[in-house]
Design a protein around this motif. Structure first.
Motif, short mmCIF file in Angstrom:
data_model
loop_
_atom_site.label_atom_id
_atom_site.label_comp_id
_atom_site.label_asym_id
_atom_site.label_seq_id
_atom_site.Cartn_x
_atom_site.Cartn_y
_atom_site.Cartn_z
N LEU A 147 -3.75 25.41 15.52
CA LEU A 147 -4.51 24.97 14.36
C LEU A 147 -3.70 24.12 13.39
O LEU A 147 -4.23 23.21 12.76
N LEU A 148 -2.42 24.44 13.25
CA LEU A 148 -1.62 23.76 12.22
C LEU A 148 -0.15 23.93 12.51
O LEU A 148 0.28 24.97 13.02
N ALA A 149 0.63 22.91 12.20
CA ALA A 149 2.09 23.00 12.16
C ALA A 149 2.55 22.12 11.01
O ALA A 149 2.29 20.91 11.01
N LYS A 150 3.23 22.72 10.05
CA LYS A 150 3.57 21.96 8.84
C LYS A 150 4.77 22.58 8.13
O LYS A 150 5.03 23.78 8.29
N THR A 151 5.47 21.76 7.37
CA THR A 151 6.57 22.22 6.53
C THR A 151 6.15 22.15 5.07
O THR A 151 5.62 21.13 4.63
N PHE A 152 6.37 23.23 4.33
CA PHE A 152 6.01 23.30 2.91
C PHE A 152 7.26 23.53 2.07
O PHE A 152 8.15 24.28 2.47
N ARG A 153 7.29 22.95 0.90
CA ARG A 153 8.30 23.29 -0.11
C ARG A 153 7.69 24.29 -1.08
O ARG A 153 6.51 24.21 -1.39
N PHE B 11 0.63 31.72 -1.71
CA PHE B 11 -0.56 30.89 -1.95
C PHE B 11 -0.84 29.99 -0.76
O PHE B 11 -1.99 29.87 -0.31
N TYR B 12 0.19 29.33 -0.22
CA TYR B 12 0.00 28.46 0.94
C TYR B 12 -0.54 29.25 2.13
O TYR B 12 -1.45 28.79 2.84
N LEU B 13 0.01 30.43 2.37
CA LEU B 13 -0.44 31.24 3.50
C LEU B 13 -1.88 31.70 3.31
O LEU B 13 -2.68 31.71 4.28
N LEU B 14 -2.24 32.07 2.10
CA LEU B 14 -3.63 32.47 1.82
C LEU B 14 -4.58 31.29 1.99
O LEU B 14 -5.70 31.44 2.52
N LYS B 15 -4.14 30.12 1.56
CA LYS B 15 -4.98 28.93 1.71
C LYS B 15 -5.18 28.58 3.18
O LYS B 15 -6.28 28.16 3.58
N ILE B 16 -4.13 28.75 3.98
CA ILE B 16 -4.26 28.51 5.42
C ILE B 16 -5.31 29.42 6.02
O ILE B 16 -6.14 29.00 6.82
N CYS B 17 -5.28 30.70 5.64
CA CYS B 17 -6.27 31.65 6.14
C CYS B 17 -7.68 31.23 5.73
O CYS B 17 -8.62 31.30 6.53
N GLU B 18 -7.82 30.79 4.49
CA GLU B 18 -9.14 30.37 4.01
C GLU B 18 -9.65 29.16 4.79
O GLU B 18 -10.81 29.13 5.22
N ASP C 44 13.94 17.80 11.35
CA ASP C 44 12.84 18.07 10.42
C ASP C 44 13.04 17.27 9.15
O ASP C 44 13.65 17.71 8.19
N PHE C 45 12.51 16.04 9.15
CA PHE C 45 12.60 15.16 7.99
C PHE C 45 11.20 14.63 7.65
O PHE C 45 10.54 14.03 8.48
N GLY C 46 10.80 14.86 6.42
CA GLY C 46 9.62 14.20 5.90
C GLY C 46 8.38 14.30 6.75
O GLY C 46 7.89 15.38 7.06
N PHE C 47 7.90 13.17 7.20
CA PHE C 47 6.60 13.08 7.87
C PHE C 47 6.61 13.74 9.25
O PHE C 47 7.52 13.55 10.05
N SER C 48 5.56 14.51 9.53
CA SER C 48 5.30 15.07 10.86
C SER C 48 3.82 15.34 10.95
O SER C 48 3.23 15.90 10.02
N SER C 49 3.22 14.96 12.06
CA SER C 49 1.78 15.18 12.21
C SER C 49 1.44 15.46 13.66
O SER C 49 1.92 14.78 14.57
N LEU C 50 0.59 16.49 13.87
CA LEU C 50 0.08 16.78 15.20
C LEU C 50 -1.17 15.93 15.44
O LEU C 50 -2.07 15.89 14.61
N PHE D 293 9.62 26.21 3.99
CA PHE D 293 9.29 27.01 5.16
C PHE D 293 8.41 26.20 6.10
O PHE D 293 7.63 25.35 5.68
N THR D 294 8.58 26.46 7.39
CA THR D 294 7.73 25.85 8.40
C THR D 294 6.73 26.89 8.87
O THR D 294 7.04 28.08 8.93
N VAL D 295 5.54 26.44 9.20
CA VAL D 295 4.50 27.35 9.63
C VAL D 295 3.75 26.76 10.81
O VAL D 295 3.49 25.55 10.86
N ALA D 296 3.45 27.59 11.78
CA ALA D 296 2.61 27.21 12.92
C ALA D 296 1.51 28.26 13.03
O ALA D 296 1.78 29.46 12.98
N VAL D 297 0.27 27.80 13.19
CA VAL D 297 -0.89 28.69 13.14
C VAL D 297 -1.70 28.55 14.43
O VAL D 297 -1.97 27.43 14.88
#
Length: 260
Positions: free
Chosen positions: A170-176, A185-192, A66-72, A159-163
């Motif tokens: 829908l999403l797989a991403k790592t956030f600082r 905030f990130y989790l609420l934004k994902i829901c929105e 898990d380094f830097g760039f990752s995109s589905l 944290f890493t998140v998969a939705v």
């Protein structure tokens, strides 16, 4: 250490962790985690030298990166078409680029790894299988219903998140994040963004977070269906909650869903 044991490692920009399990992958034999401001070859050499067990023989070895760039991306998308995405995400042009299929979905995960780090790992563990952290997190997820599922694995300020919703990824991403409010905030934004309702979406939490922590309490305040995702192994000597290392446990078991 018995030669029929299994080694799993997680290697990221800020951490290195490993665990060793028995032949049935049911009992944890050894586990260690290291954190850094930035992982370097010097750190890797030090870890390898102070843990002689890593130089042993194992029935299987798996490594999550898990380094830097990752995109589905759609599985049909040609590799050359993804280069602009890498540069928009500030990927280093010198990094090694890996593309792997995402089990159970018509998608591929394209990600980068620093070449010196990857060369070191391949040299010391030539028989290892390699995956991205997101790929493991996605493949190990339970089926999500129409209310959706958010899988969150917390580390040190990352944290890493998969939705998921229904059968859709829908999403797989790592956030600082710096504070628990940032993470919420990130989790609420994902829901929105994806039209998920806070009161009904399922949130599975694993990683370095306690039930008594401010982070967990704030997540629980906003999401009613919040639970810990515990590791599915036996560890008679551990005094820490098993959900701390769910991601490593899923990495150990990943061979069972490679063909999903």
């Amino acid at each position: 250490m018995p030669t029929e044991s299994h080694l799993a490692m997680q290697v990221g920009r800020y951490f290195f962790s490993f665990c060793i399990c028995d032949a049935e992958k049911r009992r944890l034999l050894q586990l260690k985690r290291y954190r850094f401001s930035a992982l370097s070859l010097r750190h890797l050499d030090s870890i390898f030298n102070e843990n002689a067990v890593l130089n042993g023989h194992f029935q299987s070895i798996t490594t999550a990166l898990d380094f830097g760039f990752s995109s589905l991306l759609p599985a049909s998308l040609h590799v050359s078409e993804t280069a602009p995405l890498m540069y928009l995400e500030n990927a280093d042009q010198q990094d090694h680029v890996i593309t792997e299929p995402v089990p159970g979905h018509d998608a591929s995960n394209r990600y980068t790894v620093p070449p010196d780090i990857l060369t070191w790992i391949v040299h010391h563990f030539p028989s290892s299988s390699y995956y991205h952290t997101h790929t493991i997190q996605i493949a190990a997820a339970a089926t999500a219903g129409e209310n959706g599922l958010i899988r969150v694995d917390f580390s040190d300020n990352v944290f890493t998140v998969a939705v998921f919703k229904n059968e859709n990824l829908l999403l797989a991403k790592t956030f600082r994040y710096s504070t628990s409010t940032d993470a919420v905030f990130y989790l609420l934004k994902i829901c929105e963004v994806f039209g998920l309702k806070q009161e009904s979406v399922s949130v599975e939490i694993s990683g370095l977070v306690d039930a008594s922590s401010k982070l967990y309490r704030e997540v629980y305040d906003y999401f009613l269906n919040t639970s810990f995702k515990a590791a599915d192994w036996l560890d008679d000597n551990s005094e820490v909650p098993s959900h701390y290392f769910t991601a490593l446990n899923e990495l150990v078991l990943c061979e069972s869903f490679q063909e999903v």
